[in-house]
Design an enzyme around this catalytic site. Structure first.
Site, PDB file in Angstrom:
ATOM      1  N   SER A  69       0.828  -1.210   0.000  1.00 16.96           N
ATOM      2  CA  SER A  69       0.000   0.000   0.000  1.00 16.96           C
ATOM      3  C   SER A  69       0.863   1.261   0.000  1.00 16.96           C
ATOM      4  O   SER A  69       2.009   1.252   0.471  1.00 16.96           O
ATOM      5  CB  SER A  69      -0.915   0.026   1.217  1.00 16.96           C
ATOM      6  OG  SER A  69      -1.797  -1.068   1.194  1.00 16.96           O
TER       7      SER A  69
HETATM    8  N1  SAM Z   1      -1.277  -4.765   4.015  1.00 13.65           N
HETATM    9  C1  SAM Z   1      -0.477  -5.029   2.841  1.00 13.65           C
HETATM   10  C2  SAM Z   1       0.904  -4.443   2.935  1.00 13.65           C
HETATM   11  O1  SAM Z   1       1.196  -3.766   3.929  1.00 13.65           O
HETATM   12  O2  SAM Z   1       1.698  -4.715   2.030  1.00 13.65           O
HETATM   13  C3  SAM Z   1      -1.110  -4.573   1.561  1.00 13.65           C
HETATM   14  C4  SAM Z   1      -2.176  -5.479   1.195  1.00 13.65           C
HETATM   15  S1  SAM Z   1      -2.631  -5.587  -0.493  1.00 13.65           S
HETATM   16  C5  SAM Z   1      -3.183  -3.970  -0.848  1.00 13.65           C
HETATM   17  C6  SAM Z   1      -4.139  -6.550  -0.229  1.00 13.65           C
HETATM   18  C7  SAM Z   1      -3.879  -7.989   0.208  1.00 13.65           C
HETATM   19  O3  SAM Z   1      -5.120  -8.573   0.590  1.00 13.65           O
HETATM   20  C8  SAM Z   1      -3.308  -8.867  -0.904  1.00 13.65           C
HETATM   21  O4  SAM Z   1      -2.098  -9.426  -0.475  1.00 13.65           O
HETATM   22  C9  SAM Z   1      -4.391  -9.919  -1.112  1.00 13.65           C
HETATM   23  O5  SAM Z   1      -3.876 -11.178  -1.479  1.00 13.65           O
HETATM   24  C10 SAM Z   1      -5.066  -9.956   0.249  1.00 13.65           C
HETATM   25  N2  SAM Z   1      -6.418 -10.482   0.288  1.00 13.65           N
HETATM   26  C11 SAM Z   1      -7.433 -10.347  -0.608  1.00 13.65           C
HETATM   27  N3  SAM Z   1      -8.531 -10.988  -0.174  1.00 13.65           N
HETATM   28  C12 SAM Z   1      -8.213 -11.555   1.032  1.00 13.65           C
HETATM   29  C13 SAM Z   1      -8.926 -12.346   1.982  1.00 13.65           C
HETATM   30  N4  SAM Z   1     -10.196 -12.709   1.796  1.00 13.65           N
HETATM   31  N5  SAM Z   1      -8.281 -12.723   3.103  1.00 13.65           N
HETATM   32  C14 SAM Z   1      -6.978 -12.366   3.325  1.00 13.65           C
HETATM   33  N6  SAM Z   1      -6.253 -11.623   2.466  1.00 13.65           N
HETATM   34  C15 SAM Z   1      -6.865 -11.220   1.332  1.00 13.65           C
END
Ligand code: SAM
Length: 219
Positions: A69
């Site tokens: 992010s």
């Molecule tokens: N918090 C992260 C960082 O600091 O790098 C950024 C996260 S990225 C914008 C969104 C993440 O949410 C992705 O890695 C994706 O695989 C995960 N994601 C999507 N749906 C999800 C779910 N149902 N449960 C857990 N993770 C999920």
């Protein structure tokens, strides 16, 4: 296991200080959030090819079609969560682990869950190398982690179509859920606070997150 060499020199510390100043100018006022961003070596989360961009206020690809992010988004969510030292926090969407590292720097106890197995394994192996140790989980975080509930704070770092009831159910009394809600392209940041069992809802600015997948997310 993949071991990464991590150097944190004066140049990187200087760039980090500049980033902190930029976040302050953009309206992040919580000193503890700014201190945490000033401490976490964001460049360590980047591939060599993108290293020069680590302290830009932008989201970047981390593989598997996912992103680390934007620092402003991480700071905004951390501020709106009103993190206190000792808070038990559930993060949905571990991704690179950067947001988890910021929460740990702020003194929270962090449970983090990731739906993509490769990212889960990579971050579970990598983050402790920076001495950040959340509790890692693999699975569908749209349902929360009921076995570890309740949580003082829940942060969702992917865009959801609705607020999953499973998440508000897992909030402690006085707890806060912060979740981007909207369509696949754009979401409003929503804050839900549980007050005497009732849910109070507030809406903030718009953001563009990758989609929250899973049972309570996008199919
Ligand atoms: N918090 C992260 C960082 O600091 O790098 C950024 C996260 S990225 C914008 C969104 C993440 O949410 C992705 O890695 C994706 O695989 C995960 N994601 C999507 N749906 C999800 C779910 N149902 N449960 C857990 N993770 C999920």
């Amino acid at each position: 296991m993949f071991i990464k060499m991590i150097e944190d020199n004066y140049k990187q510390r200087g760039l980090r200080n500049k980033l902190v100043k930029k976040l302050l100018e953009k309206g992040i006022l919580d000193g503890r959030v700014l201190d945490a961003i000033g401490k976490v070596p964001r460049h360590a989360f980047f591939d060599d090819a993108l290293l020069n961009h680590a302290y830009e206020d932008k989201a970047f690809p981390i593989g598997e079609g996912q992103t680390i992010s934007q620092p402003f988004t991480v700071a905004f969510q951390s501020e709106k969560l009103k993190i206190k030292p000792g808070d038990k926090v559930l993060e949905i969407g571990t991704g690179s682990g950067y947001q988890a590292a910021v929460l740990l720097e702020m003194g929270a106890k962090v449970y983090t869950i990731e739906y993509n197995r490769k990212l889960y394994e990579r971050t579970r192996d990598f983050l402790p190398q920076l001495s950040y140790q959340p509790y890692f989980f693999f699975g569908d975080g749209s349902k929360g982690i009921p076995a570890k509930a309740p949580y003082d704070k829940i942060i969702v770092t992917a865009g959801a179509p609705v607020v999953p009831k499973a998440l508000t159910d897992q909030l402690a009394e006085g707890g806060i859920l912060l979740i981007p809600v909207g369509d696949r392209e754009r979401q409003k940041m929503v804050r839900i606070t549980k007050v005497k069992g009732e849910l109070k809802k507030e809406e903030f600015d718009s953001f563009a997150f990758v989609p929250l997948l899973g049972e309570q997310g996008w199919k």
